[in-house]
Design a protein around this motif. Structure first.
Motif, PDB file in Angstrom:
ATOM      1  N   GLN A 138      -0.571  11.128   4.056  1.00 20.36           N
ATOM      2  CA  GLN A 138      -0.960  11.839   5.273  1.00 20.36           C
ATOM      3  C   GLN A 138      -0.748  13.332   5.057  1.00 20.36           C
ATOM      4  O   GLN A 138       0.361  13.840   5.204  1.00 20.36           O
ATOM      5  CB  GLN A 138      -0.168  11.353   6.486  1.00 20.36           C
ATOM      6  CG  GLN A 138      -0.670  11.972   7.780  1.00 20.36           C
ATOM      7  CD  GLN A 138       0.132  11.534   8.986  1.00 20.36           C
ATOM      8  OE1 GLN A 138       1.366  11.439   8.932  1.00 20.36           O
ATOM      9  NE2 GLN A 138      -0.547  11.257  10.086  1.00 20.36           N
TER      10      GLN A 138
ATOM     11  N   TYR B 286       0.027   5.038   1.541  1.00 24.70           N
ATOM     12  CA  TYR B 286      -0.893   5.911   2.252  1.00 24.70           C
ATOM     13  C   TYR B 286      -0.349   7.330   2.207  1.00 24.70           C
ATOM     14  O   TYR B 286       0.856   7.561   2.283  1.00 24.70           O
ATOM     15  CB  TYR B 286      -1.046   5.485   3.719  1.00 24.70           C
ATOM     16  CG  TYR B 286      -1.980   4.323   3.934  1.00 24.70           C
ATOM     17  CD1 TYR B 286      -1.521   3.013   3.875  1.00 24.70           C
ATOM     18  CD2 TYR B 286      -3.327   4.534   4.207  1.00 24.70           C
ATOM     19  CE1 TYR B 286      -2.382   1.945   4.092  1.00 24.70           C
ATOM     20  CE2 TYR B 286      -4.199   3.470   4.417  1.00 24.70           C
ATOM     21  CZ  TYR B 286      -3.711   2.180   4.358  1.00 24.70           C
ATOM     22  OH  TYR B 286      -4.565   1.127   4.557  1.00 24.70           O
TER      23      TYR B 286
ATOM     24  N   PHE C 159       3.440   7.147   3.126  1.00 24.78           N
ATOM     25  CA  PHE C 159       3.915   5.940   3.796  1.00 24.78           C
ATOM     26  C   PHE C 159       3.676   4.721   2.916  1.00 24.78           C
ATOM     27  O   PHE C 159       2.580   4.522   2.393  1.00 24.78           O
ATOM     28  CB  PHE C 159       3.191   5.731   5.124  1.00 24.78           C
ATOM     29  CG  PHE C 159       3.538   6.729   6.176  1.00 24.78           C
ATOM     30  CD1 PHE C 159       2.733   7.830   6.395  1.00 24.78           C
ATOM     31  CD2 PHE C 159       4.664   6.568   6.963  1.00 24.78           C
ATOM     32  CE1 PHE C 159       3.045   8.760   7.381  1.00 24.78           C
ATOM     33  CE2 PHE C 159       4.991   7.490   7.943  1.00 24.78           C
ATOM     34  CZ  PHE C 159       4.180   8.588   8.148  1.00 24.78           C
TER      35      PHE C 159
ATOM     36  N   PHE D 177       0.833  -1.196   0.000  1.00 21.74           N
ATOM     37  CA  PHE D 177       0.000   0.000   0.000  1.00 21.74           C
ATOM     38  C   PHE D 177       0.875   1.256   0.000  1.00 21.74           C
ATOM     39  O   PHE D 177       1.988   1.246   0.491  1.00 21.74           O
ATOM     40  CB  PHE D 177      -0.861   0.081   1.276  1.00 21.74           C
ATOM     41  CG  PHE D 177      -1.644  -1.144   1.590  1.00 21.74           C
ATOM     42  CD1 PHE D 177      -1.059  -2.183   2.304  1.00 21.74           C
ATOM     43  CD2 PHE D 177      -2.962  -1.254   1.205  1.00 21.74           C
ATOM     44  CE1 PHE D 177      -1.782  -3.318   2.612  1.00 21.74           C
ATOM     45  CE2 PHE D 177      -3.691  -2.387   1.515  1.00 21.74           C
ATOM     46  CZ  PHE D 177      -3.102  -3.419   2.220  1.00 21.74           C
TER      47      PHE D 177
ATOM     48  N   MET E  16      -4.992   9.665   7.594  1.00 21.23           N
ATOM     49  CA  MET E  16      -4.298   8.695   6.748  1.00 21.23           C
ATOM     50  C   MET E  16      -5.242   8.270   5.628  1.00 21.23           C
ATOM     51  O   MET E  16      -6.334   7.758   5.895  1.00 21.23           O
ATOM     52  CB  MET E  16      -3.884   7.478   7.570  1.00 21.23           C
ATOM     53  CG  MET E  16      -2.835   7.781   8.632  1.00 21.23           C
ATOM     54  SD  MET E  16      -1.216   8.069   7.940  1.00 21.23           S
ATOM     55  CE  MET E  16      -0.746   6.404   7.529  1.00 21.23           C
TER      56      MET E  16
ATOM     57  N   PHE F  88       4.838  -0.552   8.350  1.00 23.60           N
ATOM     58  CA  PHE F  88       4.978   0.722   7.657  1.00 23.60           C
ATOM     59  C   PHE F  88       6.437   1.146   7.547  1.00 23.60           C
ATOM     60  O   PHE F  88       7.256   0.856   8.431  1.00 23.60           O
ATOM     61  CB  PHE F  88       4.216   1.814   8.416  1.00 23.60           C
ATOM     62  CG  PHE F  88       2.729   1.700   8.296  1.00 23.60           C
ATOM     63  CD1 PHE F  88       2.019   0.843   9.122  1.00 23.60           C
ATOM     64  CD2 PHE F  88       2.044   2.432   7.343  1.00 23.60           C
ATOM     65  CE1 PHE F  88       0.643   0.723   9.008  1.00 23.60           C
ATOM     66  CE2 PHE F  88       0.669   2.317   7.222  1.00 23.60           C
ATOM     67  CZ  PHE F  88      -0.027   1.460   8.056  1.00 23.60           C
ATOM     68  N   GLY F  89       6.743   1.878   6.483  1.00 25.80           N
ATOM     69  CA  GLY F  89       8.020   2.558   6.382  1.00 25.80           C
ATOM     70  C   GLY F  89       7.996   3.828   7.209  1.00 25.80           C
ATOM     71  O   GLY F  89       6.983   4.179   7.806  1.00 25.80           O
ATOM     72  N   THR F  90       9.119   4.540   7.215  1.00 26.98           N
ATOM     73  CA  THR F  90       9.248   5.739   8.032  1.00 26.98           C
ATOM     74  C   THR F  90       8.710   6.984   7.351  1.00 26.98           C
ATOM     75  O   THR F  90       8.663   8.047   7.950  1.00 26.98           O
ATOM     76  CB  THR F  90      10.706   5.969   8.426  1.00 26.98           C
ATOM     77  OG1 THR F  90      11.514   5.924   7.250  1.00 26.98           O
ATOM     78  CG2 THR F  90      11.184   4.900   9.410  1.00 26.98           C
TER      79      THR F  90
ATOM     80  N   LEU G 253      -5.722   6.136   2.008  1.00 32.19           N
ATOM     81  CA  LEU G 253      -5.174   5.127   1.104  1.00 32.19           C
ATOM     82  C   LEU G 253      -5.072   5.716  -0.301  1.00 32.19           C
ATOM     83  O   LEU G 253      -6.049   6.224  -0.850  1.00 32.19           O
ATOM     84  CB  LEU G 253      -6.062   3.897   1.090  1.00 32.19           C
ATOM     85  CG  LEU G 253      -5.621   2.783   0.141  1.00 32.19           C
ATOM     86  CD1 LEU G 253      -4.302   2.183   0.612  1.00 32.19           C
ATOM     87  CD2 LEU G 253      -6.691   1.704   0.034  1.00 32.19           C
TER      88      LEU G 253
END
Lengths: 113, 113
Positions: A39, A37, A91, A35, A45, A103-105, A47
């Motif tokens: 923000q 996302y 993300f 995915f 958040m 999740f990534g950072t 999608l």
């Protein structure tokens, strides 16, 4: 444990141009979900796009598309015709069965008018 | 309205106090999650729940307690708040296996003084 890596903490793009955000992940599974996302400053958040690993075809949602390279475990997001409203934190996320998400950072995208 | 709601949206408390963040979803999703978001760390999983009365630890559970007596509610309690728990907290839900999408609440910003 699964890991998701976003190596670009910050990116910028001129309005109307194209930008690509990078994401790599680590898994030994063959079927999973990926995915992106978004923000925005509102903190919500949202999608952006979803890819199922068993599908060969790259997912596309309007100006957003992905380059899914399963063997390389790479999942980049391309934003075409960038708009001011695209400015946000993005993300990348991985899910195996829809019951665990990693999740990534994040990558902070700035759109320059 | 259908969706996932968190309360309070903003909370300031003092070190040592107990704080409870509420989360309510109207979709009857089986899975619910609590994440914390901190700069440079992305979203980290605190606790998750697969169904009523079933909860499990995530990546950063220390100092937090959860319960899930009803499918629609998943409160997160900080029993004795510490400054390191200053963060933005997100509740999320998922229909579980095969559905592949995580739905987020609007986030709760907690400041511990």
């Amino acid at each position: 444990a699964q890991t998701v890596t976003q190596s670009q903490p910050e990116m910028s793009v001129q309005e109307a141009e194209t930008v690509t955000l990078s994401c790599t992940y680590d898994t030994s599974e063959s079927d999973y979900y990926l995915f992106w996302y978004k923000q925005p400053p509102s903190r919500q958040m949202i999608l952006v796009i979803r890819q199922e690993a068993y599908k060969q075809q790259n997912a596309t949602e309007n100006r957003f598309s992905v380059n899914f390279q399963k063997a390389a475990k790479s999942f980049s997001l391309k934003i075409s015709d960038s708009q001011l409203g695209d400015a946000a934190m993005y993300f990348c996320a991985y899910s195996l069965f829809g019951n665990q998400f990693y999740f990534g950072t994040g990558t902070s995208l700035t759109v320059i008018p | 309205d259908a969706g996932i709601t968190q309360s309070p949206r903003y909370k300031i408390t003092e070190t040592g106090r107990q704080v409870t963040l509420m989360c309510h979803q109207t979709w009857s999703h089986s899975y619910m999650f609590w994440y914390r978001q901190d700069l440079g760390h992305g979203l980290r999983l605190i606790y998750y729940s697969a169904a009523a009365d079933i909860t499990d630890k995530g990546e950063v559970p220390d100092g937090y307690v959860v319960s899930r007596s009803k499918t629609e509610n998943f409160p997160l309690t900080l029993e004795s708040a510490t400054r390191s728990q200053t963060s933005v907290y997100f509740c999320a839900s998922s229909g579980g296996e095969g559905t592949g999408e995580l739905f987020f609440g609007e986030g709760s910003r907690l400041t511990v003084l």
